[in-house]
Every structure is written in C-alpha cells, then in structure tokens.
Write a protein that holds these residues in place. Sequence first.
Motif, PDB file in Angstrom:
ATOM      1  N   ARG A 182      -7.900   6.988   2.294  1.00 24.32           N
ATOM      2  CA  ARG A 182      -7.810   8.442   2.482  1.00 24.32           C
ATOM      3  C   ARG A 182      -6.474   8.974   1.961  1.00 24.32           C
ATOM      4  O   ARG A 182      -6.146  10.129   2.178  1.00 24.32           O
ATOM      5  N   PHE A 183      -5.659   8.146   1.327  1.00 30.13           N
ATOM      6  CA  PHE A 183      -4.307   8.490   0.862  1.00 30.13           C
ATOM      7  C   PHE A 183      -3.456   9.007   2.010  1.00 30.13           C
ATOM      8  O   PHE A 183      -2.643   9.909   1.829  1.00 30.13           O
ATOM      9  N   SER A 184      -3.646   8.475   3.219  1.00 31.64           N
ATOM     10  CA  SER A 184      -2.911   8.992   4.365  1.00 31.64           C
ATOM     11  C   SER A 184      -1.720   8.091   4.678  1.00 31.64           C
ATOM     12  O   SER A 184      -1.859   7.044   5.308  1.00 31.64           O
ATOM     13  N   VAL A 185      -0.525   8.518   4.210  1.00 32.23           N
ATOM     14  CA  VAL A 185       0.685   7.746   4.514  1.00 32.23           C
ATOM     15  C   VAL A 185       0.933   7.759   6.023  1.00 32.23           C
ATOM     16  O   VAL A 185       1.313   6.746   6.619  1.00 32.23           O
ATOM     17  N   ALA A 186       0.661   8.928   6.658  1.00 33.25           N
ATOM     18  CA  ALA A 186       0.864   9.037   8.108  1.00 33.25           C
ATOM     19  C   ALA A 186      -0.006   8.010   8.841  1.00 33.25           C
ATOM     20  O   ALA A 186       0.450   7.367   9.786  1.00 33.25           O
ATOM     21  N   GLY A 187      -1.236   7.855   8.396  1.00 32.32           N
ATOM     22  CA  GLY A 187      -2.141   6.893   9.023  1.00 32.32           C
ATOM     23  C   GLY A 187      -1.620   5.468   8.888  1.00 32.32           C
ATOM     24  O   GLY A 187      -1.594   4.705   9.853  1.00 32.32           O
ATOM     25  N   ILE A 189      -5.960   0.089   8.495  1.00 31.64           N
ATOM     26  CA  ILE A 189      -4.902   0.347   7.513  1.00 31.64           C
ATOM     27  C   ILE A 189      -5.533   0.643   6.153  1.00 31.64           C
ATOM     28  O   ILE A 189      -5.150   1.572   5.446  1.00 31.64           O
ATOM     29  N   ARG A 190      -6.558  -0.142   5.819  1.00 32.97           N
ATOM     30  CA  ARG A 190      -7.256   0.062   4.562  1.00 32.97           C
ATOM     31  C   ARG A 190      -7.911   1.439   4.507  1.00 32.97           C
ATOM     32  O   ARG A 190      -7.862   2.141   3.489  1.00 32.97           O
ATOM     33  N   GLN A 191      -8.515   1.850   5.637  1.00 32.48           N
ATOM     34  CA  GLN A 191      -9.149   3.173   5.710  1.00 32.48           C
ATOM     35  C   GLN A 191      -8.126   4.275   5.438  1.00 32.48           C
ATOM     36  O   GLN A 191      -8.391   5.202   4.688  1.00 32.48           O
ATOM     37  N   SER A 192      -6.931   4.136   6.054  1.00 30.25           N
ATOM     38  CA  SER A 192      -5.886   5.140   5.849  1.00 30.25           C
ATOM     39  C   SER A 192      -5.481   5.180   4.381  1.00 30.25           C
ATOM     40  O   SER A 192      -5.286   6.252   3.806  1.00 30.25           O
ATOM     41  N   LEU A 248       0.834  -1.208   0.000  1.00 31.55           N
ATOM     42  CA  LEU A 248       0.000   0.000   0.000  1.00 31.55           C
ATOM     43  C   LEU A 248       0.869   1.259   0.000  1.00 31.55           C
ATOM     44  O   LEU A 248       0.596   2.212  -0.732  1.00 31.55           O
ATOM     45  N   LEU A 249       1.928   1.246   0.828  1.00 35.04           N
ATOM     46  CA  LEU A 249       2.819   2.409   0.855  1.00 35.04           C
ATOM     47  C   LEU A 249       3.482   2.614  -0.503  1.00 35.04           C
ATOM     48  O   LEU A 249       3.569   3.739  -0.999  1.00 35.04           O
ATOM     49  N   ALA A 250       3.935   1.494  -1.113  1.00 37.83           N
ATOM     50  CA  ALA A 250       4.608   1.616  -2.412  1.00 37.83           C
ATOM     51  C   ALA A 250       3.672   2.229  -3.450  1.00 37.83           C
ATOM     52  O   ALA A 250       4.093   3.036  -4.284  1.00 37.83           O
ATOM     53  N   ILE A 251       2.396   1.879  -3.374  1.00 36.47           N
ATOM     54  CA  ILE A 251       1.451   2.454  -4.344  1.00 36.47           C
ATOM     55  C   ILE A 251       1.265   3.945  -4.088  1.00 36.47           C
ATOM     56  O   ILE A 251       1.248   4.752  -5.015  1.00 36.47           O
ATOM     57  N   LEU A 252       1.140   4.318  -2.798  1.00 31.77           N
ATOM     58  CA  LEU A 252       0.992   5.746  -2.495  1.00 31.77           C
ATOM     59  C   LEU A 252       2.252   6.512  -2.896  1.00 31.77           C
ATOM     60  O   LEU A 252       2.184   7.673  -3.289  1.00 31.77           O
ATOM     61  N   TRP A 253       3.421   5.859  -2.790  1.00 28.15           N
ATOM     62  CA  TRP A 253       4.669   6.542  -3.125  1.00 28.15           C
ATOM     63  C   TRP A 253       4.888   6.647  -4.627  1.00 28.15           C
ATOM     64  O   TRP A 253       5.290   7.673  -5.134  1.00 28.15           O
ATOM     65  N   TYR A 254       4.638   5.545  -5.348  1.00 27.64           N
ATOM     66  CA  TYR A 254       5.012   5.532  -6.754  1.00 27.64           C
ATOM     67  C   TYR A 254       3.831   5.590  -7.699  1.00 27.64           C
ATOM     68  O   TYR A 254       4.007   5.589  -8.914  1.00 27.64           O
ATOM     69  N   GLY A 255       2.629   5.631  -7.147  1.00 32.28           N
ATOM     70  CA  GLY A 255       1.472   5.660  -8.020  1.00 32.28           C
ATOM     71  C   GLY A 255       1.342   4.356  -8.791  1.00 32.28           C
ATOM     72  O   GLY A 255       1.882   3.332  -8.397  1.00 32.28           O
ATOM     73  N   PHE A 256       0.624   4.427  -9.909  1.00 41.39           N
ATOM     74  CA  PHE A 256       0.359   3.213 -10.657  1.00 41.39           C
ATOM     75  C   PHE A 256       1.475   2.953 -11.665  1.00 41.39           C
ATOM     76  O   PHE A 256       1.238   2.825 -12.840  1.00 41.39           O
ATOM     77  N   SER A 257       2.718   2.931 -11.198  1.00 43.20           N
ATOM     78  CA  SER A 257       3.829   2.709 -12.127  1.00 43.20           C
ATOM     79  C   SER A 257       4.484   1.367 -11.835  1.00 43.20           C
ATOM     80  O   SER A 257       4.176   0.714 -10.848  1.00 43.20           O
ATOM     81  N   TRP A 258       5.418   0.963 -12.690  1.00 45.44           N
ATOM     82  CA  TRP A 258       6.088  -0.326 -12.509  1.00 45.44           C
ATOM     83  C   TRP A 258       6.934  -0.345 -11.251  1.00 45.44           C
ATOM     84  O   TRP A 258       7.304  -1.398 -10.750  1.00 45.44           O
ATOM     85  N   LYS A 259       7.253   0.871 -10.711  1.00 40.16           N
ATOM     86  CA  LYS A 259       8.127   0.921  -9.555  1.00 40.16           C
ATOM     87  C   LYS A 259       7.448   0.399  -8.299  1.00 40.16           C
ATOM     88  O   LYS A 259       8.114  -0.093  -7.388  1.00 40.16           O
ATOM     89  N   ALA A 260       6.110   0.525  -8.221  1.00 41.78           N
ATOM     90  CA  ALA A 260       5.422   0.140  -6.991  1.00 41.78           C
ATOM     91  C   ALA A 260       5.624  -1.344  -6.642  1.00 41.78           C
ATOM     92  O   ALA A 260       6.049  -1.658  -5.535  1.00 41.78           O
ATOM     93  N   PRO A 261       5.353  -2.273  -7.581  1.00 40.24           N
ATOM     94  CA  PRO A 261       5.596  -3.690  -7.234  1.00 40.24           C
ATOM     95  C   PRO A 261       7.065  -3.976  -6.916  1.00 40.24           C
ATOM     96  O   PRO A 261       7.350  -4.746  -5.989  1.00 40.24           O
ATOM     97  N   VAL A 262       7.975  -3.349  -7.649  1.00 33.37           N
ATOM     98  CA  VAL A 262       9.400  -3.572  -7.399  1.00 33.37           C
ATOM     99  C   VAL A 262       9.747  -3.156  -5.975  1.00 33.37           C
ATOM    100  O   VAL A 262      10.380  -3.906  -5.219  1.00 33.37           O
ATOM    101  N   ALA A 263       9.282  -1.955  -5.582  1.00 34.10           N
ATOM    102  CA  ALA A 263       9.578  -1.458  -4.235  1.00 34.10           C
ATOM    103  C   ALA A 263       8.939  -2.358  -3.189  1.00 34.10           C
ATOM    104  O   ALA A 263       9.551  -2.673  -2.168  1.00 34.10           O
ATOM    105  N   PRO A 279       6.295  16.110   2.119  1.00 30.27           N
ATOM    106  CA  PRO A 279       5.795  15.494   3.349  1.00 30.27           C
ATOM    107  C   PRO A 279       4.548  14.636   3.133  1.00 30.27           C
ATOM    108  O   PRO A 279       4.195  13.850   4.019  1.00 30.27           O
ATOM    109  N   PHE A 280       3.911  14.748   1.990  1.00 36.39           N
ATOM    110  CA  PHE A 280       2.793  13.836   1.744  1.00 36.39           C
ATOM    111  C   PHE A 280       3.335  12.414   1.501  1.00 36.39           C
ATOM    112  O   PHE A 280       2.802  11.438   1.999  1.00 36.39           O
ATOM    113  N   ILE A 281       4.418  12.340   0.738  1.00 35.21           N
ATOM    114  CA  ILE A 281       5.032  11.051   0.438  1.00 35.21           C
ATOM    115  C   ILE A 281       5.589  10.424   1.706  1.00 35.21           C
ATOM    116  O   ILE A 281       5.410   9.246   1.975  1.00 35.21           O
ATOM    117  N   LEU A 282       6.302  11.242   2.496  1.00 38.31           N
ATOM    118  CA  LEU A 282       6.890  10.724   3.731  1.00 38.31           C
ATOM    119  C   LEU A 282       6.681  11.753   4.835  1.00 38.31           C
ATOM    120  O   LEU A 282       7.437  12.704   4.957  1.00 38.31           O
TER     121      LEU A 282
END
Lengths: 268, 272
Positions: B230-235, B224-227, A119-134, B48-51
């Motif tokens: 909401r696109f909440s990395v902090a959550g 975790i799914r809820q966070s 989930l974090l990788a998707i939020l970080w890299y979006g829908f790109s090939w990098k997400a599964p790799v990460a 800071p949204f990313i991390l």
Amino acid sequence: MTTHVVAPRTWPLRFAASDAGAQTASVLVGLVLWQLLGMGVERIPVPSEVLSFFWEELTSGVLFAAFYNTLDGFTIGLAIALVVGIALGIAIGLSDLVRAFCNDIVLVGLAVPGVIWALLAILWYGFSWKAPVAAVALTATPFIAVNVAQGVKATSRDLIRMSRSFGVPMHKRIRHLVLPSVMDYVFAGFRFAVIMGWNAVLLAEWFGGRDGVGYQTRTFYDSNDFTGFVSWVVFFIVFIVLLDRLVLERVARRTFRWRAQPAEGGGH
Amino acid sequence: MSDVALGSHVGGHRLTVSRRWRRAGLVVAGWVAFLGFWTFASHNLVNPFILPTPATVAEEMADIVTSGELFEHFQWSLMKTLAGFALAVAIGLPIGFLMGRSRWWRAFFHMPVTVAGNIPGITYAVMALVIFGIALEGPILAVALISMPYIAINVAAGLDGIDRGLEKMSHVFRRSGRQIARHVLVPTVIPFVFAGVRLSFALAWKVEAITEVFGSSNGVGYMIRQSYDRFSVAGILAWMFFFVFFILLMERFVLQPAEKRLFRWRPKEATA
C-alpha cells in the motif's frame, strides 16, 4: 569377551577416521542428499543442473555483471556503516552522556530486521542505486556500533585514567589507546555486519532493484524457472560462505596472530 | 582481583542512587530528542509521505491494536516461531550430542553447522518458498534451520564441559547408561539447549518475519508486506515498532530471567 582382530590401519581406513575424512564424508553426504532432494522434489534442480547453469551464466557474462552491480552498493553501504558505526561506538563507549542518549536507539536498530530497512529504503529512494546502499548501511551500522562500544568499555580503565591524569589529549587517547584495543571488536562486528549487509542488499534488490544478484534471482522466480532461481540462490550463498571462510576468517587470523588466543567477538 | 571488583561494586552502590535518576533523565531526554528531531524532519526536511510524523505512526499503532490485528498476527507469528524452535531442538539436539561426544562427528558436522548459522536470512526465506510455496510450514522450516546450528553448537559445548569425573564415578558405582543419561547428561544439556534458543531468538524471529514477507497469508511479516504494497511507510514503521518491542520485552522479561534460573548452579563470573 570376544577377541577383536585389530586390522592393520591402512591408508583408506586411517583417512576415513581422520578429521579430513569426516569433512569429506560430510560434503559427500550433503551432495547425495541434494541429489536425492532434487530427484524427489520437482522444483529443486540437481547439482549437475546448477553446475551447467553456472557455466552458462559465467560465460555469458551475466554472473559477473550482476555481482559487480550488487557489490558496488554493498561496499558503499558497508563503508558508510563502518565510519558511522565506529564513530558512534566510540562515543557511546567513552561518554555516559552519549550512551544514555543513544543506547536505546541503537538497541532498537539492532532488533529491526533487514527486510524492514530494505522495504523502507525502496519506498524512500525508489528504484535507484541508493536503496540498496541505504538498506546495507542502516542494517549494519548498529552491529558495528554495539561491538565497538563494547570494545571501548573493555579498554583498560587504568590506562585511560593514567593517560587522563598525565594530560594526554583526547584525540591522542583515542588514536593510541582506544583504537588499537577496539580493533578486534571492530572486526567481530564487521564480520557480522557483512553477513547482515549481504542479506539486506539482496532483499533490497529483490523487492526494488533493476539489476544485481537479488534482482536476477527474483526474475527467475517470477518466470517460474526454478533451475535458474535455485541456482542464483546457490550462487549468493556460496559467495558469502567463501567470503566469510576464505577472506574474513584469514584476515582475522593474520591481524590477530600476535595474540595468544583469537578474540571471540560479541555476536548480535 | 575479585576483592577489588566487589569493593568497587559496594562503593558504587551508594553512588548509583542519585546517579540512576540522572541516567533515567538522560534516557528520557534521548528519546525526547529523537522524537523531536523525527517530528522536525518529517515536517521540514522531507515530505510526510517519506517520513510520517511520530504522531501519525502512533495513530497507526493504536489502530492496529484496537482492530485486533496486533493480537491475531502476533499469535500466528509466535506460534510458527515456537513450532520452528521445537523442530530445531529435535534436529539440533542429536547433532549437538554427536558433536559433543565424538571427535569424528564433530569434524563431520562442523562445516554444515557453521555455514548454516552464518548465511543470510533471505536464503531460508527463499528455500521455504521453493519447498512449500505460501504455507504455514515455510516460516517454521526457516526458524528451524536458522536456530538449529545455535542449539547444536551449544549442546556440543555443554557436553564438552561436562564433569568427566562425575561420569567416571557413575561408571565406578555401576550406574546404568540410562541412569547416567538421566541424572548426569540430561541436566547438563538442558540449559545449553535453552542457551541456543536464547541466542538465536532474535535471529529466528527476524527470519520468521522475512519468510512471511516473501509468502504468507498471516503473521507480522505478512502485515509488513501489506503495508509495503500500500506504499504505507507509517504502516511499516508501526509494525516495526511492535516487532522491536516484542524482541526487547522477550529478552528482558522472559529469556534473561529464565537463563539466570537455568544457569543458577554456575559459579558467578568475576567480570565487573
């Protein structure tokens, strides 16, 4: 006591009592249970439906394309995990300083489930090939690092001390003493990392992929096509089981055939 | 061999007093460096949204504690995990028993049990989704399926190592099958059931969370799914830390002490 007439053990009986017979029985019972489950629960397809669906996906080329895409990210992620994990593991195993610095963080990394990395990788890299790799790299690295560190610690202290007192340089010590003795730990960690990484890549594709096995599975789930959905689940299970049983186990046996006993690697 | 190990242990004890402080200092330094790098990265390297910074995550964690969400959802997840373990013992114990007592059954169950213990967690999550949809039973089934093989294998190994002499002697002294089971088999097997639970605990706890991420209306995975939604990395990070702390605390303060107690009767291994 009644006297038992001992029947001459003919071939079918002998086979049924043997290990191979037990294994065959196990597979048959499994198939029958699946068939019954499929007939009882509406959402579960029976084996024959999955088989014909498999043929369909195979001949249309969808199966090959999906596995190709998934394995692409999977192998890159595993390669990264292998390089980083071995380096980190050797550093932790050799130096008390690095161990005190990193041990806790690696332990935390071990406890983080693949789904969170995905989930974090998707939020970080979006829908790109990098997400599964990460996702694969982040999930697998701690497992390899921990196993390698264990292997380094198990390396003969006497040999390390001796080579130190004879002034063998660090890089040679690692190359000729540490690396050969940690190989089986690397392998044990790698095997576990493959399973964990497969989990992570599928999760990353399920939640944020544009193609690949996880994405295909998700698409069928979303369109309520349970035959397709369950079939794809079966495909990815069969794939990892075959990879583990037929490839990894054989390679392990070949690599360590000089040993009297195969090494039992530390799990998670 | 054991003399040497013992000697070095005694000698090392005096050293460790000052060394322990040094070690503790290094561990603290490690965490400070980690958090420092994290703060630096979230201010300068990425947005800071990313991390989110550690401070943001800490705030989020404080919110989760004070709002009572932590207690509520951990309670749900823990309850489902325990129910799953109960089911796993109910299935794994008889299977392990058969595997430990008969060569044929060992061959019969060998493949299903090793396969079940080695397939990725997502499998159980989606299986639970197919069979139960979004319901409490899903995570329970997933936990049961993932930990059952560990219990079965451990019980089988435990029965394998049972003192055959003791069993034969019980027969010679005409103890009934029930007495043998009660006084020889059960005491031998119980610690191994526990060992199976302990080995699979982290794995089961993870699979429980994955199943909740896929479909649930409560529990840690659901939060975790809820966070995520909401696109909440902090959550996600906040729940992740709670999740990890829970595993580490359980390991250190519940499972390891309990294991030591249950396996007290075993001679100590001579490894340093």
